[in-house]
Design a protein around this motif. Structure first.
Motif, short mmCIF file in Angstrom:
data_model
loop_
_atom_site.label_atom_id
_atom_site.label_comp_id
_atom_site.label_asym_id
_atom_site.label_seq_id
_atom_site.Cartn_x
_atom_site.Cartn_y
_atom_site.Cartn_z
N ALA A 146 0.78 -1.09 -0.03
CA ALA A 146 -0.08 -0.03 0.02
C ALA A 146 0.82 1.10 -0.06
O ALA A 146 0.41 2.49 -0.62
N ARG A 147 1.87 1.38 0.55
CA ARG A 147 2.87 2.43 0.58
C ARG A 147 3.55 2.55 -0.54
O ARG A 147 3.89 3.68 -1.15
N LEU A 148 3.98 1.37 -1.23
CA LEU A 148 4.71 1.68 -2.55
C LEU A 148 4.04 1.68 -3.56
O LEU A 148 4.23 2.47 -4.75
N ALA A 149 2.74 1.33 -3.76
CA ALA A 149 1.91 1.60 -4.76
C ALA A 149 2.48 1.42 -5.95
O ALA A 149 2.26 2.02 -7.23
N PRO A 150 2.86 -0.01 -6.46
CA PRO A 150 3.30 -0.37 -7.79
C PRO A 150 2.24 -0.69 -8.61
O PRO A 150 1.02 -1.11 -7.89
N ARG A 151 2.34 -0.83 -9.71
CA ARG A 151 1.13 -1.47 -10.68
C ARG A 151 1.15 -2.91 -10.38
O ARG A 151 0.20 -3.57 -10.67
N ALA A 152 2.14 -3.69 -10.03
CA ALA A 152 2.17 -5.24 -9.97
C ALA A 152 3.08 -5.44 -9.01
O ALA A 152 4.04 -4.99 -8.55
N ALA A 153 2.78 -6.73 -8.34
CA ALA A 153 3.57 -7.54 -7.25
C ALA A 153 3.75 -8.90 -7.49
O ALA A 153 2.88 -9.66 -7.82
N ALA A 169 -5.70 -4.12 1.12
CA ALA A 169 -4.96 -2.91 1.42
C ALA A 169 -4.29 -2.22 0.30
O ALA A 169 -4.29 -1.06 0.37
N ALA A 170 -4.44 -2.75 -1.30
CA ALA A 170 -4.15 -2.16 -2.08
C ALA A 170 -4.62 -2.73 -3.44
O ALA A 170 -4.09 -3.45 -4.15
N PRO A 171 -5.84 -2.41 -3.37
CA PRO A 171 -6.66 -3.20 -4.37
C PRO A 171 -6.45 -2.75 -5.75
O PRO A 171 -6.61 -3.57 -6.88
N GLU A 172 -5.62 -1.59 -6.16
CA GLU A 172 -5.40 -1.30 -7.46
C GLU A 172 -3.95 -1.79 -8.09
O GLU A 172 -3.89 -1.65 -9.44
N VAL A 173 -3.59 -2.99 -7.05
CA VAL A 173 -2.20 -3.36 -7.41
C VAL A 173 -2.49 -4.83 -8.06
O VAL A 173 -3.10 -5.61 -7.25
N ALA A 174 -1.99 -5.30 -9.28
CA ALA A 174 -2.25 -6.58 -9.74
C ALA A 174 -1.11 -7.46 -8.97
O ALA A 174 0.20 -7.33 -9.16
N VAL A 175 -1.67 -8.38 -8.18
CA VAL A 175 -0.78 -9.42 -7.51
C VAL A 175 -0.59 -10.56 -8.37
O VAL A 175 -1.76 -11.21 -8.73
N HIS A 176 0.53 -11.29 -8.72
CA HIS A 176 0.81 -12.33 -9.42
C HIS A 176 1.35 -13.33 -8.40
O HIS A 176 2.62 -13.22 -8.15
N LYS A 177 0.71 -14.31 -8.21
CA LYS A 177 1.37 -15.39 -7.11
C LYS A 177 1.95 -16.46 -7.94
O LYS A 177 0.96 -17.33 -8.74
N LEU A 178 2.94 -16.59 -8.24
CA LEU A 178 3.65 -17.59 -9.28
C LEU A 178 3.98 -18.97 -8.63
O LEU A 178 4.43 -18.80 -7.38
N GLY A 179 4.13 -20.06 -9.26
CA GLY A 179 4.69 -21.47 -8.78
C GLY A 179 5.93 -21.27 -9.43
O GLY A 179 6.75 -20.42 -9.82
N HIS A 180 6.81 -22.31 -8.55
CA HIS A 180 8.25 -22.36 -8.84
C HIS A 180 8.47 -22.66 -10.21
O HIS A 180 7.78 -23.52 -10.86
N GLY A 181 9.46 -21.61 -10.76
CA GLY A 181 9.53 -21.75 -12.26
C GLY A 181 8.65 -21.14 -12.98
O GLY A 181 9.02 -21.28 -14.66
N GLU A 182 7.72 -20.58 -12.72
CA GLU A 182 6.61 -19.83 -13.24
C GLU A 182 7.36 -18.43 -13.74
O GLU A 182 7.75 -17.99 -12.84
N SER A 183 6.65 -17.91 -14.57
CA SER A 183 6.90 -16.65 -14.87
C SER A 183 5.69 -15.77 -15.33
O SER A 183 4.72 -16.30 -15.76
N VAL A 184 5.68 -14.52 -15.38
CA VAL A 184 4.73 -13.50 -15.66
C VAL A 184 5.42 -12.39 -16.65
O VAL A 184 6.39 -11.86 -16.21
N ARG A 185 4.53 -12.02 -17.55
CA ARG A 185 5.10 -10.98 -18.57
C ARG A 185 4.12 -9.72 -18.26
O ARG A 185 2.91 -10.06 -18.35
N LEU A 186 4.68 -8.67 -17.67
CA LEU A 186 3.92 -7.50 -17.44
C LEU A 186 3.99 -6.30 -18.43
O LEU A 186 5.19 -6.12 -18.62
N GLU A 187 2.94 -5.91 -18.84
CA GLU A 187 3.07 -4.48 -19.72
C GLU A 187 2.94 -3.25 -18.93
O GLU A 187 2.04 -3.09 -17.97
#
Length: 263
Positions: A200-207, A242-260
């Motif tokens: 919530a403090r950092l307010a990134p676009r994604a986490a 706490a930070a509903p505007e942030v897109a949270v990506h919970k990855l599995g081990h070895g998984e990737s996410v590509r963020l725009e």
């Protein structure tokens, strides 16, 4: 009005605090730990990362604890790899000096290092940076902000501190620790609740939540097992509050996410 350009950054989570960030045609590896076992810890989830995980243009080490500065994993990096470590690390960890094939640079909060098309900013962390269990406090614990097409914050290990947002600065992506490797988290760590407050403090676009669900003490499988399994899901739940505007990506081990990321 000119439309904002959208550029990609790719995050791969290999387990614990080990991630690959691909940005501006540059590969950044964080706190590499490629061991099935480390002292009293055993890797309980996710295979040991493949050889491709060891390929990096620059490696960031956040502090001197053996699950973050792991000499055998560093020794497996390609000759010539750039390695950023906390100031004083080669003195506190003599084995670092034997890794002559790596290009080691000591850094402290406030430093900036250019790697290809990236600028790596070194920021503070609230954590005991000593090489435990022995040794004086010779090196700071660090976080890093990787600035290329995106701005990606790797927190390393840290507690929540008042000036976090100010000292980290604006970021697009946050790689936040949400747990640990044992049934109890001491001071200087983020659990899921504190990580959500940091978000919530950092307010990134994604986490992306990291530093959980990988290693656990041998023989302690039945001791508070929810501390091993639950932090990722708990962070997703609390971050939505706490930070509903942030897109949270919970990855599995070895998984990737590509963020725009809009620029």
């Amino acid at each position: 009005m000119k439309e904002a350009k959208r550029v990609p950054v790719e995050i791969t989570w290999w387990g614990h605090a080990t991630c690959t960030v691909r940005d501006a045609n540059t590969r950044v590896l964080t706190d590499p730990l490629f061991a099935l076992r480390l002292a009293h810890l055993r890797r309980r989830r996710g295979a040991v990362p493949p050889a491709e995980a060891r390929v990096a243009d620059v490696v960031l080490v956040s502090h001197l604890h053996a699950d973050h500065l792991h000499l055998p994993s560093l020794a497996g990096l390609a000759p010539g790899t750039r390695l950023l470590v906390p100031r004083g690390a080669p003195r506190a960890v003599p084995g670092l000096r034997r890794l002559r094939q790596l290009r080691v640079t000591e850094v402290a909060p406030g430093d900036e290092v250019r790697i290809g098309g990236l600028l790596v900013r070194v920021v503070p962390a609230l954590h005991d940076g000593r090489r435990l269990p022995v040794g004086p406090h010779r090196s700071p614990a660090l976080g890093y902000v990787v600035e290329g097409e995106a701005r990606t914050y790797f927190a390393g290990d840290t507690g929540l501190f008042d000036a976090m947002a100010e000292q980290v600065g604006p970021v697009d992506v946050a790689l936040l620790p949400v747990g640990g490797w044992g049934p109890y988290l001491g001071a200087g760590h983020l659990d899921a609740e504190r990580a959500a407050r940091a978000l919530a403090r950092l307010a990134p676009r994604a986490a992306v939540p990291v530093h959980y669900g990988t290693y656990w003490p041998i023989g302690m499988d039945a001791v508070r097992p929810h501390e091993f399994h639950a932090p990722g899901d708990e962070f997703v739940r609390l971050a939505a509050l706490a930070a509903p505007e942030v897109a949270v990506h919970k990855l599995g081990h070895g998984e990737s996410v590509r963020l725009e990321v809009a620029r």
